[in-house]
Design an enzyme around this catalytic site. Structure first.
Site, PDB file in Angstrom:
ATOM      1  N   SER A 143      53.138  37.768  48.088  1.00 40.58           N
ATOM      2  CA  SER A 143      53.376  38.211  46.701  1.00 40.58           C
ATOM      3  C   SER A 143      54.301  37.201  46.024  1.00 40.58           C
ATOM      4  CB  SER A 143      54.071  39.579  46.737  1.00 40.58           C
ATOM      5  OG  SER A 143      54.515  39.954  45.452  1.00 40.58           O
ATOM      6  N   TYR A 156      60.909  45.420  49.910  1.00 43.29           N
ATOM      7  CA  TYR A 156      59.550  44.905  49.686  1.00 43.29           C
ATOM      8  C   TYR A 156      59.580  43.369  49.695  1.00 43.29           C
ATOM      9  CZ  TYR A 156      54.987  44.077  47.511  1.00 43.29           C
ATOM     10  OH  TYR A 156      53.702  43.628  47.244  1.00 43.29           O
TER      11      TYR A 156
HETATM   12  N1  NAP Z   1      48.890  44.866  43.028  1.00 44.03           N
HETATM   13  C1  NAP Z   1      49.841  43.944  42.914  1.00 44.03           C
HETATM   14  O1  NAP Z   1      50.437  43.776  41.836  1.00 44.03           O
HETATM   15  C2  NAP Z   1      50.210  43.067  44.097  1.00 44.03           C
HETATM   16  C3  NAP Z   1      51.030  41.976  43.870  1.00 44.03           C
HETATM   17  C4  NAP Z   1      51.400  41.175  44.935  1.00 44.03           C
HETATM   18  C5  NAP Z   1      50.946  41.469  46.204  1.00 44.03           C
HETATM   19  N2  NAP Z   1      50.136  42.532  46.409  1.00 44.03           N
HETATM   20  C6  NAP Z   1      49.710  42.824  47.774  1.00 44.03           C
HETATM   21  O2  NAP Z   1      48.318  42.950  47.806  1.00 44.03           O
HETATM   22  C7  NAP Z   1      47.948  43.716  48.944  1.00 44.03           C
HETATM   23  C8  NAP Z   1      46.896  44.726  48.535  1.00 44.03           C
HETATM   24  O3  NAP Z   1      47.464  45.661  47.651  1.00 44.03           O
HETATM   25  P1  NAP Z   1      46.716  46.183  46.340  1.00 44.03           P
HETATM   26  O4  NAP Z   1      47.474  45.696  45.187  1.00 44.03           O
HETATM   27  O5  NAP Z   1      45.273  45.932  46.420  1.00 44.03           O
HETATM   28  O6  NAP Z   1      47.058  47.762  46.440  1.00 44.03           O
HETATM   29  P2  NAP Z   1      46.203  49.031  46.834  1.00 44.03           P
HETATM   30  O7  NAP Z   1      45.056  49.224  45.900  1.00 44.03           O
HETATM   31  O8  NAP Z   1      47.195  50.141  46.984  1.00 44.03           O
HETATM   32  O9  NAP Z   1      45.603  48.641  48.253  1.00 44.03           O
HETATM   33  C9  NAP Z   1      46.361  48.695  49.416  1.00 44.03           C
HETATM   34  C10 NAP Z   1      45.408  48.776  50.595  1.00 44.03           C
HETATM   35  O10 NAP Z   1      46.187  48.805  51.793  1.00 44.03           O
HETATM   36  C11 NAP Z   1      45.712  49.866  52.583  1.00 44.03           C
HETATM   37  N3  NAP Z   1      46.760  50.383  53.448  1.00 44.03           N
HETATM   38  C12 NAP Z   1      47.967  50.918  53.130  1.00 44.03           C
HETATM   39  N4  NAP Z   1      48.601  51.316  54.230  1.00 44.03           N
HETATM   40  C13 NAP Z   1      47.775  51.030  55.283  1.00 44.03           C
HETATM   41  C14 NAP Z   1      47.856  51.202  56.670  1.00 44.03           C
HETATM   42  N5  NAP Z   1      48.929  51.782  57.241  1.00 44.03           N
HETATM   43  N6  NAP Z   1      46.837  50.792  57.429  1.00 44.03           N
HETATM   44  C15 NAP Z   1      45.743  50.235  56.879  1.00 44.03           C
HETATM   45  N7  NAP Z   1      45.596  50.030  55.565  1.00 44.03           N
HETATM   46  C16 NAP Z   1      46.603  50.440  54.783  1.00 44.03           C
HETATM   47  C17 NAP Z   1      45.190  50.906  51.624  1.00 44.03           C
HETATM   48  O11 NAP Z   1      44.177  51.688  52.257  1.00 44.03           O
HETATM   49  P3  NAP Z   1      44.350  53.156  52.854  1.00 44.03           P
HETATM   50  O12 NAP Z   1      45.375  53.879  52.025  1.00 44.03           O
HETATM   51  O13 NAP Z   1      42.963  53.707  52.736  1.00 44.03           O
HETATM   52  O14 NAP Z   1      44.764  52.953  54.275  1.00 44.03           O
HETATM   53  C18 NAP Z   1      44.554  50.015  50.571  1.00 44.03           C
HETATM   54  O15 NAP Z   1      43.238  49.691  50.948  1.00 44.03           O
HETATM   55  C19 NAP Z   1      49.241  44.314  49.482  1.00 44.03           C
HETATM   56  O16 NAP Z   1      49.659  43.585  50.617  1.00 44.03           O
HETATM   57  C20 NAP Z   1      50.213  44.133  48.335  1.00 44.03           C
HETATM   58  O17 NAP Z   1      51.553  44.066  48.780  1.00 44.03           O
HETATM   59  C21 NAP Z   1      49.737  43.334  45.389  1.00 44.03           C
END
Ligand code: NAP
Length: 247
Positions: A143, A156
């Site tokens: 991130s 985080y």
């Molecule tokens: N959105 C942003 O602004 C942003 C910015 C920087 C970095 N990121 C990073 O991008 C990545 C994806 O996040 P996203 O933004 O796409 O959010 P999201 O829509 O909430 O997706 C998160 C994913 O992680 C899965 N997850 C959570 N806990 C888990 C566990 N214990 N085991 C397996 N899967 C798990 C969730 O699936 P289930 O709940 O079905 O398990 C979901 O598929 C993350 O690492 C996040 O930190 C996001």
């Protein structure tokens, strides 16, 4: 020219929503065989059905990345189904933002377990496979919070700094035939901020996302770019955020 993604086996953790889902859909449309893991099997089954309806190849596994045995079974399942593993995308993550003084130690544990240990378990499962193959690519989603610490983001950010450190160590150790990419997004329109407990931190994050956010597809395209390079080219990090994002 042969599509460089055609037939590539790509396993993606956290593929039930957001960046993981968008990546699975985009790569499958580009000819990759995608293996989706997450806890919400209903969501995964629907995404796999969509991909297959469009003529793509996809399978899913129930996966909690906090459980090393499940991460091992996920990677083993990908190899069993498709014969090898070209790419592991360690994408699963949680962002539970609050000041340290709130002492939400359960949320600290969860972020450390999912965001750091989940990535390490992915490496533990995939590295032996990739070493035996003599090729492979591990993509870890960090991130902009892995570059800079914001108020309320201490834990985080700590996990995302750790992901970048582990990825760089992996790059140095993995040898000349295994690639390593860090993806560092800024604000992306996903479910991620919806899990933050109500309070000033949530209000601040919601205000930040309301100012500017990009689509999960934009991040998926960055991941696709890294994978589609020739094997001698290792794209080590992509920082991708809204043009209007200050942080
Ligand atoms: N959105 C942003 O602004 C942003 C910015 C920087 C970095 N990121 C990073 O991008 C990545 C994806 O996040 P996203 O933004 O796409 O959010 P999201 O829509 O909430 O997706 C998160 C994913 O992680 C899965 N997850 C959570 N806990 C888990 C566990 N214990 N085991 C397996 N899967 C798990 C969730 O699936 P289930 O709940 O079905 O398990 C979901 O598929 C993350 O690492 C996040 O930190 C996001």
């Amino acid at each position: 020219m042969r599509n460089s993604l055609q037939g590539k086996v790509v396993a993606i953790t956290g593929a039930s929503s957001g960046i993981g889902e968008a990546t699975a859909r985009l790569l499958a449309r580009s000819g990759a065989f995608v293996v989706l893991g997450a806890r919400r099997m209903d969501r995964l089954s629907a995404i796999v059905a969509d991909i297959q309806r469009e003529g793509g190849q996809a399978i899913s596994f129930e996966l909690d990345v906090q459980q090393q045995g499940q991460v091992q079974a996920f990677v083993d399942g990908a190899v069993k189904e498709f014969g090898h593993l070209d790419v592991l995308v360690n994408n699963a993550g949680v962002m539970l933002v609050a000041p340290l003084s709130d002492l939400k130690t359960d949320q600290w544990d969860r972020m450390i377990d999912v965001n750091i240990k989940g990535v390490l378990y992915g490496i533990a499962a995939a590295l032996p496979v990739m070493q035996a193959q003599g090729s492979g690519h591990v993509i870890n989603v960090s991130s902009v919070a892995g570059h800079k610490v914001g108020l309320g983001f201490a834990v985080y950010c700590g996990t995302k700094f750790a992901v970048r450190a582990i990825s760089e160590g992996f790059r140095q150790e993995a040898g000349p035939n295994i690639r390593s990419t860090i993806i560092s997004p800024g604000a992306v329109a996903t479910e991620l901020p919806t899990h933050i407990s109500a309070g000033p931190s949530k209000d601040a994050v919601d205000a930040m996302y309301a100012t500017a956010e990009i689509s999960a597809d934009a991040v998926a395209r960055a991941i696709q770019y890294a994978i589609s390079q020739t094997p001698d080219v290792d794209v080590n990090e992509i920082v991708i955020r809204p043009t209007a994002q200050e942080f």
